[in-house]
Design an enzyme around this catalytic site. Structure first.
Site, mmCIF file in Angstrom:
data_model
loop_
_atom_site.group_PDB
_atom_site.id
_atom_site.type_symbol
_atom_site.label_atom_id
_atom_site.label_comp_id
_atom_site.label_asym_id
_atom_site.label_seq_id
_atom_site.Cartn_x
_atom_site.Cartn_y
_atom_site.Cartn_z
ATOM 1 N N SER A 128 0.702 -1.151 0.096
ATOM 2 C CA SER A 128 0.210 -0.062 0.083
ATOM 3 C C SER A 128 0.853 1.189 -0.073
ATOM 4 O O SER A 128 1.823 1.170 0.662
ATOM 5 C CB SER A 128 -0.902 0.096 1.148
ATOM 6 O OG SER A 128 -1.641 1.146 1.115
ATOM 7 N N LYS A 182 -4.498 -6.880 3.426
ATOM 8 C CA LYS A 182 -4.366 -5.599 2.266
ATOM 9 C C LYS A 182 -5.915 -5.365 2.057
ATOM 10 O O LYS A 182 -6.151 -4.155 1.821
ATOM 11 C CB LYS A 182 -3.667 -5.900 1.279
ATOM 12 C CG LYS A 182 -3.583 -4.794 0.219
ATOM 13 C CD LYS A 182 -3.162 -3.403 0.659
ATOM 14 C CE LYS A 182 -2.927 -2.543 -0.351
ATOM 15 N NZ LYS A 182 -3.949 -2.229 -1.234
ATOM 16 N N HIS A 185 -7.454 -3.494 4.838
ATOM 17 C CA HIS A 185 -7.050 -2.176 4.657
ATOM 18 C C HIS A 185 -7.809 -1.275 3.742
ATOM 19 O O HIS A 185 -8.223 -0.027 3.828
ATOM 20 C CB HIS A 185 -5.378 -2.131 4.436
ATOM 21 C CG HIS A 185 -4.970 -0.870 3.902
ATOM 22 N ND1 HIS A 185 -5.032 -0.328 2.406
ATOM 23 C CD2 HIS A 185 -4.196 0.209 4.689
ATOM 24 C CE1 HIS A 185 -4.625 0.864 2.741
ATOM 25 N NE2 HIS A 185 -3.796 1.043 3.494
ATOM 26 N N ASN A 186 -7.945 -2.000 2.428
ATOM 27 C CA ASN A 186 -8.545 -1.085 1.413
ATOM 28 C C ASN A 186 -10.004 -0.729 1.862
ATOM 29 O O ASN A 186 -10.619 0.331 1.630
ATOM 30 C CB ASN A 186 -8.621 -1.771 -0.048
ATOM 31 C CG ASN A 186 -7.203 -1.437 -0.557
ATOM 32 O OD1 ASN A 186 -6.352 -1.305 0.055
ATOM 33 N ND2 ASN A 186 -7.212 -1.425 -1.704
ATOM 34 N N GLU A 189 -10.096 1.877 4.339
ATOM 35 C CA GLU A 189 -9.662 3.133 3.595
ATOM 36 C C GLU A 189 -10.985 3.700 2.753
ATOM 37 O O GLU A 189 -11.284 4.833 2.739
ATOM 38 C CB GLU A 189 -8.663 2.682 2.144
ATOM 39 C CG GLU A 189 -8.317 3.723 1.016
ATOM 40 C CD GLU A 189 -7.559 3.067 0.007
ATOM 41 O OE1 GLU A 189 -6.281 2.646 0.612
ATOM 42 O OE2 GLU A 189 -7.860 3.141 -1.175
HETATM 43 C C1 6PG Z 1 -3.222 1.458 -1.699
HETATM 44 C C2 6PG Z 1 -4.490 1.619 -2.448
HETATM 45 C C3 6PG Z 1 -4.398 1.130 -3.662
HETATM 46 C C4 6PG Z 1 -5.231 1.510 -4.780
HETATM 47 C C5 6PG Z 1 -6.678 0.874 -4.628
HETATM 48 C C6 6PG Z 1 -7.621 1.992 -4.657
HETATM 49 O O1 6PG Z 1 -3.336 0.825 -0.610
HETATM 50 O O2 6PG Z 1 -2.113 2.127 -2.076
HETATM 51 O O3 6PG Z 1 -5.567 1.191 -1.787
HETATM 52 O O4 6PG Z 1 -4.319 -0.505 -3.567
HETATM 53 O O5 6PG Z 1 -5.378 2.926 -5.000
HETATM 54 O O6 6PG Z 1 -6.768 -0.006 -5.766
HETATM 55 O O7 6PG Z 1 -8.982 1.130 -4.578
HETATM 56 P P1 6PG Z 1 -10.279 1.641 -5.617
HETATM 57 O O8 6PG Z 1 -9.690 1.795 -7.232
HETATM 58 O O9 6PG Z 1 -11.104 0.503 -5.425
HETATM 59 O O10 6PG Z 1 -10.671 2.882 -4.952
#
Ligand code: 6PG
Length: 479
Positions: A128, A182, A185-186, A189
């Site tokens: 990430s 991970k 984590h998302n 996010e």
């Molecule tokens: C990270 C982000 C990365 C990416 C995701 C965004 O941890 O660096 O989460 O993995 O930007 O793919 O997710 P979406 O495109 O679904 O918003």
């Protein structure tokens, strides 16, 4: 053979990761890309990196010291499988293949099992931090075998972000554990972003402040307990003026949020595990709702509240929103960690939740001060069943709950959608309730499907003979 690490896939994330690796003492990096042109470009643009370019997988394998270690940075799905197959052909038992993409963890479990049969190690590693993080120091969440961690650990530690003096990488657990973490984590996010967006919307519609003025509020918040990368970049986005129209950029961006799937996976997995991640789910659904213009177009005709929304005390309202944001954020993280706990139990991973909170303190998108508090909570009680009940969070929720309730009430009365704020509050009230109306649901289930129920006053399983004389009988437990 002179490289200790290789990178396959030289799009932005891969190139940046390769450059990061090359910049650290002790690393020599072999690189491979499907089209050699990209490899040549990277070599010529970054002579300082001392890359060892390879034109074929065979050449790539020959340039790597044993055990060979290669990180794949290609599109999740089919392309990843294709690269793994090619590497398996040229690698040997004991070598290590790392998938650094956003793979779906069941795929990682499947791949690990298949690759292991050849004697080669397969590690699914969540990375990430976006492009910038890949270059300067990401947060890394590797799964895979203990054997692979011996070689991989020092390499990943050399490129990871540093938080409070510690590298933001830990061996999360076996096979798919890294990609699972991970994924969550998302999900967190998504929730964090949605909560911030709701806070912005409420302030904007409640006070009429401009995006630039709201940027200042976020910048101020970033000095306190909400300090985080996402709050920081929110201020940057709100401050941005569109060159073409002179309007705030946020006003010219189409209001449809995309998603590449990790949020949906987090929710789907939580549903299978029976873990209520309502904040993450609402954040994911909010993106879906936004992305149906045809529905929104017809639904625009539906009425909102009659009364106009006026905030009398602006400063007090903004402080309420700040506290509501903080409380909802605590819920989102509590739910996310709950999912990790449940996933670890289901898949037999030994995941140290405190260690996860520590590696999220730097490098990743959800990096924040706040994660230190989570680390403290798990240090005090590694078995903590509900993260938000830890003393620090319980205190913050106690302090914030009146504001939180006011904000949710205000949003409802004003007709402003605040799905993440309100679902987080409902979760809070649900989990702390003495008694839930689940008793009635269980009664209904017994009525139409003889699904039985338990009693509060004696052991056993019971069924009321609803279609007969309505007497109660002991029954077999059918759930
Ligand atoms: C990270 C982000 C990365 C990416 C995701 C965004 O941890 O660096 O989460 O993995 O930007 O793919 O997710 P979406 O495109 O679904 O918003």
């Amino acid at each position: 053979a002179s490289a200790n690490i290789g990178v396959v896939g030289l799009a932005v994330m891969g190139s940046n990761l390769a450059r990061n690796l090359a910049s650290r003492e002790g690393n020599t990096v072999a690189i491979f890309n499907r089209s050699y042109e990209k490899t040549e470009t990277l070599v010529s643009e970054h002579p300082e990196a001392g890359f060892i370019p390879a034109q074929t997988y065979r050449e790539f394998a020959d340039s790597l010291q044993k055990p060979r270690t290669a990180i794949i940075m290609v599109k999740a799905g089919g392309p990843t499988d294709a690269v793994i197959d090619s590497l398996v052909e040229v690698f040997e038992p004991g070598d290590i293949i790392v998938d650094g993409g956003n793979a779906y963890f069941p795929d990682t479990i499947r791949r690990e099992k298949a690759v292991r049969e050849t004697g080669i190690n397969f590690v699914g590693a969540g990375i990430s931090g976006g492009e910038e993080g890949a270059l300067t120091g990401p947060s890394i969440m590797p799964g895979g075998s203990d054997e692979s961690w011996i070689t991989l650990g020092p390499i990943l530690k050399s490129i990871a972000a540093i938080a409070e003096g510690e590298p933001c990488v830990t061996h999360v657990g076996h096979d798919g554990a890294g990609h699972f973490v991970k994924m969550v984590h998302n999900g967190i996010e998504y929730a964090d972003m949605q909560l911030i967006a709701e806070a912005y919307d409420l302030i904007r519609r409640g006070t009429g402040k401009s995006p630039a003025e709201i940027a200042e509020i976020f910048a101020e918040w970033n000095k306190g307990e909400l300090e985080s990368y996402l709050i920081e970049i929110t201020a940057e986005v709100l401050r941005q003026v569109d060159a073409e129209t002179g309007k705030p950029l946020v006003d010219v961006i189409l209001d449809q949020a995309g998603a590449k799937g990790t949020g949906a996976w987090t929710v789907q997995t939580a549903l299978s595990l029976g873990v209520p991640v309502s904040g993450i789910a609402e954040a994911t659904f909010a993106r879906s709702l936004s992305s149906h213009p045809e529905q929104r177009e017809v639904a625009r005709a539906l009425p909102g509240p009659d009364e106009e929304f006026v905030v009398t005390d602006e400063a007090a309202f903004i402080e309420d929103v700040r506290l509501a944001l903080y409380a909802s954020k605590i819920v989102a993280y509590s739910q996310g960690f709950d999912e990790i706990r449940a996933g670890a139990a289901e898949y037999g991973w030994n995941i140290d939740l405190g260690a996860i909170s520590k590696i999220w303190r730097g490098g990743c998108i959800i990096r924040a001060q706040f994660l230190n508090r989570i680390a403290d909570a798990y240090a005090e009680n590694p078995e903590l069943p509900v993260l938000m009940t830890a003393p620090y969070f319980a205190e913050a929720l106690t302090r914030g709950q009146a504001s939180w309730r006011r904000v949710v009430v205000t949003a409802a009365q004003a007709g402003i959608p605040a799905p993440a704020f309100s679902s987080s509050l409902s979760y809070y009230d649900g989990i702390r309730a003495d008694r839930l109306p689940a008793a009635l649901v269980q009664g209904q289930r017994d009525f139409f499907g003889a699904h039985t129920y338990k009693r509060i006053d004696k052991p056993g399983t019971f069924h009321t003979q609803w279609s007969g004389d309505r007497t109660e009988i002991e029954a077999e437990d059918t759930h």
